[in-house]
Design an enzyme around this catalytic site. Structure first.
Site, PDB file in Angstrom:
ATOM      1  N   GLY A 206       6.302  11.010   9.743  1.00 45.98           N
ATOM      2  CA  GLY A 206       6.414  10.672   8.322  1.00 45.98           C
ATOM      3  C   GLY A 206       7.856  10.491   7.924  1.00 45.98           C
ATOM      4  O   GLY A 206       8.736  10.403   8.775  1.00 45.98           O
ATOM      5  N   ASN A 207       8.104  10.433   6.623  1.00 48.57           N
ATOM      6  CA  ASN A 207       9.486  10.293   6.152  1.00 48.57           C
ATOM      7  C   ASN A 207       9.658  11.024   4.834  1.00 48.57           C
ATOM      8  O   ASN A 207       8.702  11.556   4.281  1.00 48.57           O
ATOM      9  CB  ASN A 207       9.877   8.817   6.054  1.00 48.57           C
ATOM     10  CG  ASN A 207       8.989   8.066   5.081  1.00 48.57           C
ATOM     11  OD1 ASN A 207       8.978   8.368   3.891  1.00 48.57           O
ATOM     12  ND2 ASN A 207       8.208   7.127   5.600  1.00 48.57           N
TER      13      ASN A 207
END
Ligand code: CTP
Length: 416
Positions: A206-207
């Protein structure tokens, strides 16, 4: 800042308590002016304790101080939440039969009214005409949210959440102007948040995107009259903005499909989401165990570039030629080039009409409420967006979108 919070007599009056608190916690001086019927829902003592100031409803208290004139004259911002159908009607008619309406007649600062009422009342021609009158006079009347109303019914007419009213009120004061209804009749698709690419049933790549900038764009576009679809990945638990259709997606692939579904109908697509560039080649059906050995490296495969694909689709005639496509670029710069050099290259590579550029790192852009950056146009124009709340930046990006949509000679106004 001196903020007057007016409270009308509806059940949503209880939400005004959180709104008052958010103003005082941000260091503002708050005077609460309820209508007489608002006090049927929330007691005077609550408003006095939350604001730290006396609370009156009529014009015959503290007469030597002439409060019905002074409070409005001295205010930097007036916010009325909730504004009932009756209150909207009295304000539109220019009545001054209590302290709140008298104050609104003397205020020369930005005024925001947040209506709350049953759907039938909100849609009644009398209310529609009152809202139009008020907007034509430079008052910002917030679009209500849809959802559960008092009792069992649902529909448009819910008071937006206090945090949202607060953000819009602060935007008014930053702009020092009403929100124009210049996106009325336009369909806008906004993507926001980060995608997650699963590795196994419990892990993902993810980020750090919080989604706040994309949500602000969707919120402000809706309040400027647009019909907004927000395609949201993962965010820092943001509430759905009022008057916005929200489609929740998980992976870059899901986001791609949703964007391609809604883009053909849209006048503008704004890609504010942080889309994962890669995904794991395989997703393990069960949790990957650590076992006794060093882990295998993760094989990745490239995701489609949604933004570049949209530009191709426009070129191929799959979406209208007139669709305005806006990209975002979060850049750090490095020894090979600064933020703007990378951004100019990205604008050419992606082929979009506008590129919003944020410098990231050192507490900038991600997860915070403020932002700054630049706006680059395909026509070579460049302007600084200036420092401000994410709502203000959203509003400036939308100013540029309006310019492109209405084909003004230069798409970018000078906010330097
Ligand atoms: N974007 C997209 N699809 C992707 C990746 C990015 O549509 N698979 C969009 C983003 O929503 C954003 C813009 O492209 O509007 C730029 O994203 P960014 O990650 O900065 O661009 P990249 O092409 O991934 O460039 P970089 O090499 O700098 O990572």
């Amino acid at each position: 800042m001196r903020v007057v919070v007016g409270v009308g007599g509806g059940i949503a009056a209880y939400k005004s308590c959180s709104l008052i608190r958010s103003f005082t916690e941000n260091g503002h001086h708050v005077r609460v002016i309820p209508t007489e019927s608002a006090l049927e829902f929330v007691g005077r003592a609550t408003f006095e304790a939350l604001s730290g100031n006396p609370v009156h409803t009529g014009v015959f208290t503290d007469v030597p101080e002439v409060p019905h004139v002074r409070l409005g004259q001295e205010a930097d911002l007036v916010v009325v939440a909730p504004a009932t159908a009756d209150l909207l009607s009295r304000i539109a008619a220019g009545r001054a039969d209590d302290l709140l309406t008298a104050t609104l007649l003397t205020a020369r600062c930005p005024v925001l009214l947040a209506p709350a009422m049953h759907t039938e009342m909100w849609e009644h021609p009398a209310t529609v005409a009152n809202v139009a009158t008020l907007r034509s006079r430079g008052v910002t009347v917030v679009e209500p949210a849809s959802g559960r109303l008092t009792g069992r019914d649902t529909g448009s007419g819910r008071l937006p959440e206090p945090a949202e009213i607060h953000a819009l009120a602060m935007l008014l004061s930053e702009r020092d102007d009403a929100l124009p209804q210049d996106l009325t009749g336009r369909k806008i698709v906004v993507t926001a948040g980060g995608t997650r690419e699963p590795l196994d049933p419990v892990r993902f790549l993810g980020n750090r995107s919080s989604g706040k900038q994309g949500y602000a764009l969707a919120r402000v576009a809706a309040q400027r009259g647009a019909d907004v679809t927000l395609i949201a990945g993962y965010t820092s638990e943001l509430a759905d903005p009022a008057a916005v259709e929200v489609i929740h997606v998980k992976t870059a692939h899901n986001m791609h499909d949703a964007v391609r579904k809604y883009a053909p109908e849209a006048d503008t697509v704004i890609m504010a989401a942080a889309v994962a560039d890669f995904r794991p080649t395989t997703i393990a059906a069960s949790k990957i165990k650590k076992g006794a050995h060093e882990p295998d490296s993760i094989q990745l495969v490239r995701n489609d570039d949604i933004l570049a694909g949209l530009v191709d689709a426009r070129r191929n005639g799959e979406i209208a030629d007139s669709t305005v496509i806006v990209g975002f670029a979060a850049e750090t710069g490095d020894e090979n080039g600064d933020v703007l050099t990378y951004a100019r290259t990205k604008l050419r590579r992606k082929g979009c009409d506008l590129l919003v550029v944020n410098a990231v790192g050192d507490g900038k852009a991600f997860e915070v409420d403020h932002n700054d950056g630049w706006l680059l146009g395909a026509d070579g124009s460049e302007s600084a967006l200036g420092d401000g709340s994410k709502a203000l930046l959203a509003s400036r990006v939308l100013d540029a979108v309006v310019s492109v949509l209405t084909s003004a000679p230069s798409p970018l106004s000078d906010h330097g």
